[in-house]
Design a protein around this motif. Structure first.
Motif, PDB file in Angstrom:
ATOM      1  N   ALA B  62      82.198  33.927  79.212  1.00  0.00           N
ATOM      2  CA  ALA B  62      81.001  34.158  78.414  1.00  0.00           C
ATOM      3  C   ALA B  62      80.963  33.219  77.211  1.00  0.00           C
ATOM      4  O   ALA B  62      81.928  33.099  76.474  1.00  0.00           O
ATOM      5  CB  ALA B  62      80.974  35.606  77.941  1.00  0.00           C
ATOM      6  N   LYS B  65      81.024  33.627  72.817  1.00  0.00           N
ATOM      7  CA  LYS B  65      81.984  34.680  73.173  1.00  0.00           C
ATOM      8  C   LYS B  65      81.545  36.084  72.749  1.00  0.00           C
ATOM      9  O   LYS B  65      81.909  37.069  73.385  1.00  0.00           O
ATOM     10  CB  LYS B  65      83.346  34.357  72.579  1.00  0.00           C
ATOM     11  N   HIS B  66      80.754  36.164  71.672  1.00  0.00           N
ATOM     12  CA  HIS B  66      80.429  37.505  71.163  1.00  0.00           C
ATOM     13  C   HIS B  66      79.489  38.290  72.075  1.00  0.00           C
ATOM     14  O   HIS B  66      79.339  39.493  71.918  1.00  0.00           O
ATOM     15  CB  HIS B  66      79.850  37.410  69.748  1.00  0.00           C
ATOM     16  N   ILE B  67      78.869  37.637  73.053  1.00  0.00           N
ATOM     17  CA  ILE B  67      77.991  38.386  73.949  1.00  0.00           C
ATOM     18  C   ILE B  67      78.773  39.112  75.047  1.00  0.00           C
ATOM     19  O   ILE B  67      78.233  39.968  75.735  1.00  0.00           O
ATOM     20  CB  ILE B  67      76.922  37.488  74.613  1.00  0.00           C
ATOM     21  N   LEU B  69      81.034  41.634  77.136  1.00  0.00           N
ATOM     22  CA  LEU B  69      81.252  43.069  77.043  1.00  0.00           C
ATOM     23  C   LEU B  69      82.657  43.394  77.557  1.00  0.00           C
ATOM     24  O   LEU B  69      83.103  42.784  78.524  1.00  0.00           O
ATOM     25  CB  LEU B  69      80.210  43.819  77.876  1.00  0.00           C
ATOM     26  N   VAL B  74      78.139  40.411  81.866  1.00  0.00           N
ATOM     27  CA  VAL B  74      76.776  40.375  81.348  1.00  0.00           C
ATOM     28  C   VAL B  74      75.931  39.599  82.346  1.00  0.00           C
ATOM     29  O   VAL B  74      76.306  38.514  82.776  1.00  0.00           O
ATOM     30  CB  VAL B  74      76.737  39.638  79.981  1.00  0.00           C
ATOM     31  N   ARG B  76      72.714  37.496  82.893  1.00  0.00           N
ATOM     32  CA  ARG B  76      71.667  36.791  82.142  1.00  0.00           C
ATOM     33  C   ARG B  76      70.692  36.189  83.125  1.00  0.00           C
ATOM     34  O   ARG B  76      71.085  35.709  84.185  1.00  0.00           O
ATOM     35  CB  ARG B  76      72.272  35.696  81.269  1.00  0.00           C
ATOM     36  N   THR B 122      80.154  36.374  82.238  1.00  0.00           N
ATOM     37  CA  THR B 122      78.703  36.406  82.435  1.00  0.00           C
ATOM     38  C   THR B 122      78.362  35.923  83.832  1.00  0.00           C
ATOM     39  O   THR B 122      79.082  35.128  84.428  1.00  0.00           O
ATOM     40  CB  THR B 122      77.931  35.476  81.469  1.00  0.00           C
ATOM     41  N   ASP B 124      75.023  34.098  85.404  1.00  0.00           N
ATOM     42  CA  ASP B 124      73.753  33.503  84.985  1.00  0.00           C
ATOM     43  C   ASP B 124      72.854  33.248  86.181  1.00  0.00           C
ATOM     44  O   ASP B 124      73.280  32.665  87.178  1.00  0.00           O
ATOM     45  CB  ASP B 124      74.007  32.189  84.246  1.00  0.00           C
TER      46      ASP B 124
END
Lengths: 237, 255
Positions: B62, B65-67, B69, B74, B76, B122, B124
């Motif tokens: 990700a 990085k702060h997105i 979980l 995640v 997207r 993530t 995408d």
């Protein structure tokens, strides 16, 4: 206990595989008593266990796996390694062979950015990034031979049942082959021509992993290329 | 190019629509899988004059990085229309409509992807509309779920989507661009067959309860058809390789 889908056939996600008290293998899930496939793959039945062997997908690390990786960063106490997983792997300096204790020398003397290393996954779980080690026989920097990168999903097929495919490849091409679970395959042969044939055979396994009679077809392909395998093996031994 | 003129009638006396379809007929659909080399998974759909390309990447690290979980991946999603996809040049900047569609498409796919298998990563999904002809959000979902499956991402099942609408007082399946513009209502539906879940339901215009119910039944039937086509398209990629390889073997044995 009913098997609904045809074993050994390609199944799509959401396809009904079986009904009843089967054991759930990889890439299958249960809703009530019905068992469905979770990905595109080959449906396999082994006793009461139903599994889907994926045809595509990336590498997900497991402790103990042999992996080939590329150094992407050199730090003060270790290296960051790209092992083709969704997570960045760390190779601490303490996990390299040699004397323990603080070392003042620059770590890039051992491995520099861009180097390929053969390593083993020492620790990994859902909460932590993988930790690697290069302590062990055959582990460390890869400085010669050829590196082939294929999809990690095809590695079980490249090894074959009880290693039948990989041992045939080694025998027929006269190359030494090391298979990383993350899809990085290393080939060392007595001549570039032997290596070329081995690499071609590996790509063929990747492309045709889901077909019948693959081992025989590959053996034939190697035979046609006029590469001598057996001699190379005795020389190596 | 000027806006297409409003046709005099969207349905003729025999109940045939401007493109020659009956009210309950889908436009011809072509589905293809794995056509992009660099993406982990990809799919292409042609539905009527719609041409949509979908690329899937991941699961991957990700960034930013702060997105990420801690317990799941995640998902997207970006829906985008090419500037040349419509009659009048579309401004390439992301529009309000594109952002909304990205969100609803993401939500319709989130319920089938087994995101908890890949924590802190993530996935995408890029949906690029190359040519637009009405119902592109549905075609986008159909293709995106195929591309996710093609990437080998574990998922419960494929999502199929289709729109219904109301033109000249009749409920009609799979509206084209003109029918959408000059019709009375549009109702896109995405459906997950085994779980029997509707994961996208929007409505534009006004429908009576009876019309809505009739439309939903029509849409779900169409989703069933599309779902079958999706499974076929997904397997076809591997069955073709298999046939070619095994045939080659047979001819070699004969020779």
């Amino acid at each position: 206990m009913v098997i609904v889908a045809e074993p050994k056939q390609v199944v799509a996600p959401g396809e009904l595989l079986a009904e009843g008290d089967h054991l759930l293998g990889d890439n299958s899930f249960k809703v009530g008593t019905r068992i469905y496939s979770a990905c595109i793959g080959i449906f396999e039945v082994d006793g009461t266990r139903v599994t889907v062997v994926p045809l595509k997908g990336g590498y997900f690390p497991r402790v103990g796996d042999l992996v080939g990786g590329r150094i992407v960063d050199v730090g003060l106490s270790g290296w960051t390694v790209d092992i083709r997983a969704p997570y960045e792997a760390m190779l601490p300096a303490s996990e390299t062979p040699g004397p323990r204790g603080p070392r003042r020398r620059d770590l890039s003397e051992s491995f520099d950015v861009g180097d390929m290393v053969l390593s083993q996954v020492l620790a990994f779980d859902r909460t932590r990034d993988p930790l690697l080690t290069v302590k062990g026989p055959g582990l460390g920097k890869i400085s010669n031979g050829r590196v082939v990168e294929i999809s990690a999903a095809k590695i079980p097929r490249l090894i074959g049942r009880k290693g039948s495919m990989i041992s045939m490849l080694k025998r027929e091409t006269g190359c030494q082959i090391t298979v990383g679970q993350n899809g990085v395959v290393m080939v060392w042969g007595k001549s570039p021509e032997n290596e070329r044939v081995a690499v071609e055979a590996i790509y063929m396994v990747e492309r045709e992993a889901h077909t019948r009679g693959l081992t025989d077809r590959i053996r034939e392909m190697i035979a046609k290329s006029n590469v001598v395998g057996e001699v190379a093996r005795t020389q190596a031994a | 190019m000027p806006e297409p003129k409003q046709p005099e009638k969207l349905i003729d006396d025999k109940g045939i629509r401007i493109d020659g379809r009956r009210l309950d007929q889908l436009r011809p659909i072509k589905l293809e899988v794995g056509i992009l080399d660099k993406a982990d998974g990809s799919a292409y759909i042609e539905q009527g004059k719609n041409k949509i390309l979908v690329g899937v990447y991941g699961p991957r690290e990700a960034h930013p990085k702060h997105i990420a979980l801690p317990d799941r991946a995640v998902l997207r999603c970006r829906y985008r229309m090419a500037p040349f996809s419509v009659d009048e040049r579309k401004n390439p900047a992301p529009s309000r409509r594109e952002m909304e569609l990205s969100k609803v498409i993401r939500e319709s796919l989130e319920s089938v992807v087994l995101t908890d298998l890949y924590p802190r990563t993530t996935i995408d999904v890029f949906i690029e509309v190359l040519q637009s002809d009405g119902g592109s959000r549905c075609a986008g979902i159909t293709a995106a779920s195929l591309a996710l499956a093609d990437a080998g991402i574990p998922m419960r099942e494929l999502v199929a989507a289709c729109a219904v609408g109301k033109i000249q007082g009749h409920m009609a399946l799979d509206l084209s661009d003109a029918e959408d513009k000059y019709g009375e209502a549009d109702l896109p539906v995405a459906w997950v067959p085994n779980a029997n879940l509707v994961t996208l339901l929007q409505m534009d215009g006004i429908l009576t309860t009876n019309e809505f119910e009739k439309g939903l039944t029509m849409a779900l039937d169409a989703c069933k058809t599309i779902h079958g086509m999706q499974q076929e398209a997904l397997k076809k990629k591997y069955l073709v390789i298999k046939e070619v390889a095994e045939e080659r073997e047979e001819t070699e044995v004969v020779a």
